[in-house]
Design an enzyme around this catalytic site. Structure first.
Site, short mmCIF file in Angstrom:
data_model
loop_
_atom_site.label_atom_id
_atom_site.label_comp_id
_atom_site.label_asym_id
_atom_site.label_seq_id
_atom_site.Cartn_x
_atom_site.Cartn_y
_atom_site.Cartn_z
N CYS A 45 4.98 4.40 20.25
CA CYS A 45 6.11 4.59 21.14
C CYS A 45 7.26 5.21 20.35
CB CYS A 45 6.54 3.25 21.71
SG CYS A 45 7.69 3.43 23.06
N GLY A 86 0.83 -1.21 0.00
CA GLY A 86 0.00 0.00 0.00
C GLY A 86 0.86 1.25 0.00
N ASN A 139 -7.60 3.83 9.31
CA ASN A 139 -7.09 2.59 9.89
C ASN A 139 -7.25 2.53 11.41
OD1 ASN A 139 -5.12 4.66 9.02
ND2 ASN A 139 -3.75 3.60 10.43
N GLY A 181 -2.41 -6.05 -0.19
CA GLY A 181 -2.82 -7.45 -0.05
C GLY A 181 -2.95 -7.92 1.38
N THR A 204 10.64 -7.61 -12.32
CA THR A 204 9.98 -8.90 -12.53
C THR A 204 8.88 -9.08 -11.49
OG1 THR A 204 12.02 -9.78 -13.43
CG2 THR A 204 10.37 -11.40 -12.71
#
Ligand code: PLP
Length: 389
Positions: free
Chosen positions: A325, A72, A151, A200, A237
């Site tokens: 932290c 991401g 999130n 993913g 690749t």
């Protein structure tokens, strides 16, 4: 490891068994290079094409609009920096104060290189003032980047409306949908969104594979120079096992979307209600009416989130705290600070993020364990609710 109760799915997810099964042959027998002329490699290229179709089906877009990346963070970086290279005369980015560091740190680095970044704040519920977006865009603005779902709190922004406002001003729009994809339905067909990032490992594929959606006609500079892979838009690749895994995970996400929004949501609500009704001085952070179905972020006043996590950890329960932290001091998260959550509560915030692998027994176990933990920590705290009043 079997005794782990995993409620930290916004951090990462378990790779689905079906996904492991799908990718395994590409780590052993099917190791051909998709760019090779022989059919041993060519067959792999065909399988990548199939995975691209699976991702496109989940997003409601065309397969050629999908670029495979490594994560991401790479997708976010590519979206932002790739856009800026196409409009070098424009030097401003509009974003929000609650983005993931993959966007915020990228923007702040660009600031050091002469760009101006306008960060829109949120209210106490974590909601954006949509009008601000239009106000902040000017002739110097190259793009706007606004996350689909947060999130930390799970707050979902009205991203289609935001994209419309941005597009009406003729500016490129990117959304970090890393937490949204697979949890809430989305359809990019006829959508005003130009660029969208996903990852993913947040949807039961392994780490090391991401996707950047680039709407047809959107101009974006090459971020990774090299071979002709990904139609020349991202050299290197291909991570074939990862790509196959991503395709399978997207197929499964479509299959389980309803369950995510019913059973998983009901589990999340049961957990939240169980905790709120048994513990004093705690509340939910975020926009409870517009939230990911799997996430709850709860602040427990006057105690440290880390202490709660450590005690939960003894019972094999995995969750996250709202503090990071850094250099020895516990800083409350930038998201909770942007929302104006009081210091005493921001420090004691815990995020539980569920998945389709959680059960009601696990939820009840966590409720049963957390209540005495909170009571015990409050007894020990120099800032107990009573003392602080
Ligand atoms: N954006 C959001 C909203 C995230 O939650 C994360 C990961 O936590 C990322 C981006 C980064 O994704 P990755 O870990 O695949 O680099």
């Amino acid at each position: 490891m079997n005794n782990v109760i995993y409620m930290d799915n916004n951090a990462t997810t378990r790779v689905a068994d079906e996904v492991v099964e799908a990718m395994l042959p590409y780590l052993s027998q099917r190791y051909g290079n998709p760019s090779s002329m022989h059919s041993f490699g060519g067959n792999v290229a065909r399988d990548i094409a199939r995975a691209r179709e699976q991702v496109a089906a989940l997003l409601g877009c065309h397969p050629e609009e999908i670029i495979f990346t490594s994560c991401g963070t790479e997708s976010d970086n590519t979206a932002i920096k790739g856009t800026l290279t196409m409009v070098p005369e424009k030097r401003k980015i509009v974003t929000t104060r609650v983005e993931h560091p993959a966007v915020l740190a990228t923007c702040r680095d660009l600031e050091r290189h002469g760009y101006s970044v306008s960060e829109i704040g949120v209210d106490r519920q974590g909601r954006l003032d949509i009008d601000q977006i239009g106000f902040r865009i000017d002739d110097n603005t190259a793009m706007a980047s606004v996350m689909w779902a947060n999130n930390e709190t799970g707050t979902v922004f009205p991203i289609e409306r935001i994209a419309e406002i941005v597009k009406a001003r003729g500016v490129v729009f990117h959304t970090d949908a890393v937490q949204a994809v697979g949890k809430i339905p989305l359809n990019l067909k006829d959508s005003p969104i130009d660029l969208l990032s996903l990852s993913g490992h947040k949807l039961h594929a392994p780490k090391g594979i991401g996707v950047l959606y680039v709407r047809r006609g959107t101009r974006i500079g090459t971020f990774m120079h090299g071979g002709h892979q990904e139609s020349g838009r991202r050299g290197g690749t291909e991570n074939v096992p990862g790509i196959i895994a991503m395709g399978k995970a997207c197929e499964l996400a479509m299959r389980y979307m309803d369950e995510e929004n019913t059973r998983v949501k009901a589990l999340r609500d049961r957990l939240e209600q169980g905790i709120l009704s048994a513990c004093s001085d705690c509340f939910v952070n975020g926009d409870v009416d517009n939230r990911l179905p799997n996430t709850t972020n709860i602040s427990f006043e006057y105690i440290e989130g880390e202490s709660i996590l450590m005690m939960l950890n003894k019972f094999g329960v995995c969750a996250s705290s709202g503090s990071a932290c850094t250099s020895g001091s516990l800083e409350p998260s930038h998201v909770l600070r942007a929302m104006g959550v009081p210091f005493t509560a921001a420090h004691g915030s815990i995020r539980f993020s569920l998945s389709r692998y959680n059960t009601q027994e696990e939820v009840d176990f966590v409720i049963e364990r957390i209540v005495p933990i909170i009571n015990r920590l409050r007894e020990l705290s120099p800032f107990t609710a009573k003392a602080a009043r």
